[in-house]
Design a protein around this motif. Structure first.
Motif, PDB file in Angstrom:
ATOM      1  N   ALA A 219       0.801  -1.236   0.000  1.00  0.00           N
ATOM      2  CA  ALA A 219       0.000   0.000   0.000  1.00  0.00           C
ATOM      3  C   ALA A 219       0.830   1.281   0.000  1.00  0.00           C
ATOM      4  CB  ALA A 219      -0.957   0.014   1.186  1.00  0.00           C
TER       5      ALA A 219
ATOM      6  N   PRO B  75      -3.827   5.814  -3.512  1.00  0.00           N
ATOM      7  CA  PRO B  75      -4.580   4.990  -2.563  1.00  0.00           C
ATOM      8  C   PRO B  75      -5.519   3.993  -3.253  1.00  0.00           C
ATOM      9  CG  PRO B  75      -4.679   7.322  -1.956  1.00  0.00           C
ATOM     10  CD  PRO B  75      -4.047   7.260  -3.305  1.00  0.00           C
TER      11      PRO B  75
ATOM     12  N   ALA C  76      -3.726   1.025  -4.246  1.00  0.00           N
ATOM     13  CA  ALA C  76      -3.463   0.131  -3.114  1.00  0.00           C
ATOM     14  C   ALA C  76      -4.634  -0.824  -2.908  1.00  0.00           C
ATOM     15  CB  ALA C  76      -3.212   0.943  -1.845  1.00  0.00           C
ATOM     16  N   MET C  77      -5.851  -0.302  -3.056  1.00  0.00           N
ATOM     17  CA  MET C  77      -7.041  -1.163  -2.969  1.00  0.00           C
ATOM     18  C   MET C  77      -6.981  -2.226  -4.070  1.00  0.00           C
ATOM     19  SD  MET C  77      -8.982  -0.004  -0.476  1.00  0.00           S
ATOM     20  CE  MET C  77     -10.688  -0.524  -0.726  1.00  0.00           C
TER      21      MET C  77
ATOM     22  N   SER D 288      -1.989  -6.058   4.134  1.00  0.00           N
ATOM     23  CA  SER D 288      -1.768  -5.118   5.233  1.00  0.00           C
ATOM     24  C   SER D 288      -2.753  -3.955   5.184  1.00  0.00           C
ATOM     25  CB  SER D 288      -0.342  -4.560   5.157  1.00  0.00           C
ATOM     26  OG  SER D 288      -0.172  -3.825   3.956  1.00  0.00           O
ATOM     27  N   TYR D 289      -3.431  -3.782   4.053  1.00  0.00           N
ATOM     28  CA  TYR D 289      -4.232  -2.567   3.842  1.00  0.00           C
ATOM     29  C   TYR D 289      -5.624  -2.752   4.438  1.00  0.00           C
ATOM     30  CZ  TYR D 289      -5.001   1.869   1.369  1.00  0.00           C
ATOM     31  OH  TYR D 289      -5.218   3.194   1.056  1.00  0.00           O
ATOM     32  N   VAL D 290      -5.896  -1.991   5.467  1.00  0.00           N
ATOM     33  CA  VAL D 290      -7.118  -2.194   6.242  1.00  0.00           C
ATOM     34  C   VAL D 290      -8.370  -1.978   5.395  1.00  0.00           C
ATOM     35  CG1 VAL D 290      -8.443  -1.376   8.214  1.00  0.00           C
ATOM     36  CG2 VAL D 290      -5.946  -1.524   8.369  1.00  0.00           C
ATOM     37  N   ALA D 291      -8.399  -0.904   4.626  1.00  0.00           N
ATOM     38  CA  ALA D 291      -9.595  -0.583   3.842  1.00  0.00           C
ATOM     39  C   ALA D 291      -9.909  -1.695   2.844  1.00  0.00           C
ATOM     40  CB  ALA D 291      -9.412   0.745   3.117  1.00  0.00           C
TER      41      ALA D 291
ATOM     42  N   ALA E 187      -8.973  -4.936   3.195  1.00  0.00           N
ATOM     43  CA  ALA E 187      -9.410  -6.113   3.956  1.00  0.00           C
ATOM     44  C   ALA E 187     -10.899  -5.985   4.263  1.00  0.00           C
ATOM     45  CB  ALA E 187      -8.601  -6.235   5.242  1.00  0.00           C
ATOM     46  N   ASP E 188     -11.300  -4.783   4.633  1.00  0.00           N
ATOM     47  CA  ASP E 188     -12.698  -4.524   4.963  1.00  0.00           C
ATOM     48  C   ASP E 188     -13.588  -4.711   3.737  1.00  0.00           C
ATOM     49  OD1 ASP E 188     -15.079  -3.581   6.077  1.00  0.00           O
ATOM     50  OD2 ASP E 188     -14.551  -1.476   5.762  1.00  0.00           O
TER      51      ASP E 188
ATOM     52  N   ALA F 148      -6.562  -9.417   7.281  1.00  0.00           N
ATOM     53  CA  ALA F 148      -5.669  -8.264   7.457  1.00  0.00           C
ATOM     54  C   ALA F 148      -4.458  -8.704   8.248  1.00  0.00           C
ATOM     55  CB  ALA F 148      -6.392  -7.140   8.186  1.00  0.00           C
ATOM     56  N   SER F 149      -3.325  -8.209   7.850  1.00  0.00           N
ATOM     57  CA  SER F 149      -2.078  -8.640   8.464  1.00  0.00           C
ATOM     58  C   SER F 149      -1.248  -7.425   8.824  1.00  0.00           C
ATOM     59  CB  SER F 149      -1.329  -9.521   7.462  1.00  0.00           C
ATOM     60  OG  SER F 149      -0.037  -9.791   7.918  1.00  0.00           O
ATOM     61  N   GLY F 150      -0.705  -7.393  10.030  1.00  0.00           N
ATOM     62  CA  GLY F 150       0.103  -6.239  10.413  1.00  0.00           C
ATOM     63  C   GLY F 150       0.842  -6.494  11.701  1.00  0.00           C
TER      64      GLY F 150
END
Lengths: 442, 442
Positions: free
Chosen positions: A150, A156, A159-160, A175-178, A180-181, A187-189
């Motif tokens: 990301a 941005p 990144a999605m 790793s990208y929260v948006a 994953a949602d 989600a990994s971090g």
């Protein structure tokens, strides 16, 4: 309603067609002319966004006002325009090759022309990233991959798209929260070097992280000295409840050697269930080397090089008029001669040997047609799927196609794509159209 | 409010900081560690989007709910969070080099950490594209350049960014309508091959276009046979009112030879004021060759290779914690040792020799500090500028810096960047921090 997200020439051409009542149905074919040298195959992606774009297509009043200001033209013929045509497409996740249409749009000429820029943009980008991610999957040979891209994708939204395209190719998470949602991905971090630096020392940082996230403690060990970091992580992990999964992330240095030493120390400490995550400038080639050398790495975090498809950030994609009102067309530009007419791709079961055919040829026995109708009269057809289901379906398709793909096309260094034969009927059509173009006074 | 447009580890770290009341001011420095081999300089871009992101930063209720679902963590400490810190930055359009901060963020630790992913993403992408476009400008040596990249950038937003970044680098216009509208750029657009194919023959297509767009008739001549196309264009152009500007676009074949023949035929026909536009897979190298050979091309349409920065689609950018509560910090990871502390860049007038200094060093005589404060207490400072003015200001800055840039850094094939000297004080600080880190038991 994002009609102005297009090239000006589409607007000019559409206005010219509309003024002249040139409203015959036109078919444009979207395909990649030639694969990048390092690619043995592509992975179709971007269709879902194309369909959303087409359903919403049109010009707002503000867009029309802007267009008029910019061009000085009367743009009222564009007011109220919608996409009312048909789309046939290869489903996301399918393996495709040069010359095979990913999408064919049939609509009144102006409509089909106006959507060119957006469709090319979405399909080219996402197909390029999915293909790059697929190469990482091949390299990882069954080990887990996570998208870490990301921070360095092209914006941005890219990144999605990278999270989604890599999920289609089989990545286990992002790793990208948006993303994953939205796409229902894992989600990994873990932690950054700054986290370690923010505490008085490394041990304090690891202890704080273990206390705050006991269910997912992955320790980044290379902020100061990697193997000292590994020992600190082990000390902290051994004081955690025994059933909690822990991990160590290696982000610099000789990942092969470090992973062996780290594995041994973790195992010697009884942390046999712990995982080693490697990251830092990885791509399919470095992953393949680590896997070939037997490095005990459980998860590869793959960032920039996948997220921008670093060695082939774009594809030689085109959107060509192949049929106008039932008349097959082609251009003859130097080095860019196309094949006229609406098309279909037939893929034989179990054999790597696609056939590029006319759209209405009979499906040969034991062959599957790759293009299916996905939009009719401007509306999506087929069952409604959630964003997560769309990704899962595409991932399943890619998994199946990957099993079908021969070794020479999967090769990461010097691949040979599957040969795409042009059917006799399509070949004859191309010859016929070419001859008639060359004989008439243009 | 796009707090979830971030990597999960930022969220974890921020939660950990907030729970522990680690709210001291932290400074993160955003810089490019090393230039891509082919780059002698970069062009700062992306700041405007960063400032919009920071002003709007926060988590919506929906984002918090998604975060909680994804992580299983209590994320209430993030509710109501805003960015309240300070940003010092290099203005858009300035030429920058490796190691020079493009941006320094000083804010309570959690805030400064959470915005990492977005700031890195925006600056890395736009700076990479602006630098590539700047190389095209150097190659074009004063001839016009137009952005044609929208169809193959990494998503529609990347098309907007490519139009903007190339305008900063000095491109004269863009084909992308939405970007022309938003950023106040000249929009440029002619016709596609499909337009020619949509008419009974090439002549009919050109006549229709000339009738519909007499004020901007550029004829694409290579759909069938290029030189026949040129003759057709001339025939049509000569029947147009004499004062109307016309042009010919060459999109394939040997552009050098074709441009000479085309120019001669246009001039012989009395169309000396007509322009020749070249396009088709161009980049700085092919443009430089055409210019060096004296090809009579007036405008270069540059697409994919500029829009994705094809040979260097990403930069080795990082966002590093350099100061925490007044204590300079650094990491020691293999091959990634940084320089601690808040920084400033001093640029001497008229001499290519930057100095990387501590942020509070006195400005040496005849030097200009590159970083200025652009956000204070979470709010943008300075005069409000329109989108168009921001681009124009940045373009003016780049034009001035390009005149300052020495030939060895402008070289397109084997460039040597301007040397960036580390000030004595910063050097001493780095030594001090490194020694204290190596001597203490981490």
């Amino acid at each position: 309603m994002s009609g102005n997200r297009t090239d000006l020439y589409e607007i000019r051409m559409a206005l010219s067609y509309l003024r002249r009542d040139m409203c015959a149905p036109a078919t444009f074919s979207l395909f990649v002319r030639a694969l990048p040298q390092s690619r043995g195959f592509l992975v179709a992606a971007g269709l879902a966004d194309c369909l959303s774009f087409l359903e919403d297509f049109g010009f707002t009043d503000a867009e029309l006002a802007a267009l008029e200001r910019i061009t000085g033209l009367d743009v009222t013929p564009l007011a109220g325009l919608r996409f009312t045509g048909e789309v046939r497409a290869v489903e996301e996740g399918r393996v495709v090759f040069a010359g095979e249409p990913l999408l064919e749009v049939t609509a009144p000429l102006a409509q089909a022309q106006l959507v060119e820029t957006a469709l090319l943009n979405l399909v080219t980008h996402q197909t390029a990233i999915a293909a790059k991610a697929a190469r990482c999957r091949i390299a990882a040979a069954g080990r887990d991959l996570v998208d870490f891209s990301a921070r360095r994708t092209h914006g941005p939204d890219a990144a999605m798209a990278a999270a989604r395209a890599s999920a289609i190719a089989g990545f286990a998470g992002t790793s990208y929260v948006a993303a994953a949602d939205r796409y229902g991905l894992a989600a990994s971090g873990t932690m950054a070097h700054s986290y370690v630096q923010a505490f008085p020392d490394e041990r304090a940082a690891f202890e704080a992280f273990a206390a705050d996230f006991p269910a997912s403690s992955v320790f980044l060990v290379d902020t100061y000295d990697t193997l000292t970091g590994v020992d600190r992580a082990i000390e902290v992990a051994r004081r955690m409840p025994a059933h909690q999964p822990v991990g160590v992330r290696l982000d610099s240095g000789d990942l092969h050697t470090l992973s062996w030493v780290t594995r041994k120390r973790l195992d010697d400490a009884g942390l046999t269930g712990s995982r080693i995550i490697a990251s830092g400038g990885l791509d399919e080639h470095s992953i393949a080397r680590l896997v070939a050398a037997g490095a005990p790495i459980d998860v590869f975090g793959v960032g920039t090089r996948m997220g921008v498809s670093s060695d082939a950030p774009a594809l030689d994609s085109v959107y060509k008029l192949v049929d106008l009102d039932g008349r097959p067309t082609m251009k003859l530009s130097a080095g860019k001669v196309g094949i006229p007419g609406r098309k279909q791709v037939f893929r034989p079961t179990g054999r790597p040997a696609d056939v590029l055919a006319a759209h209405d040829e009979e499906v040969p026995r034991d062959h599957e047609p790759l293009l299916t109708t996905v939009v009719r009269d401007g509306r999506r057809i087929g069952p409604l799927r959630t964003e997560a289901e769309l990704v899962q379906d595409a991932r399943d398709r890619f998994t199946a196609d990957l099993a079908w793909l021969p070794a020479h096309a999967r090769d990461l260094v010097d691949p040979t794509p599957v040969r795409v034969r042009v059917s006799d009927r399509l070949h004859a059509l191309a010859e016929h159209v070419r001859r008639s173009l060359c004989s008439q006074p243009i």
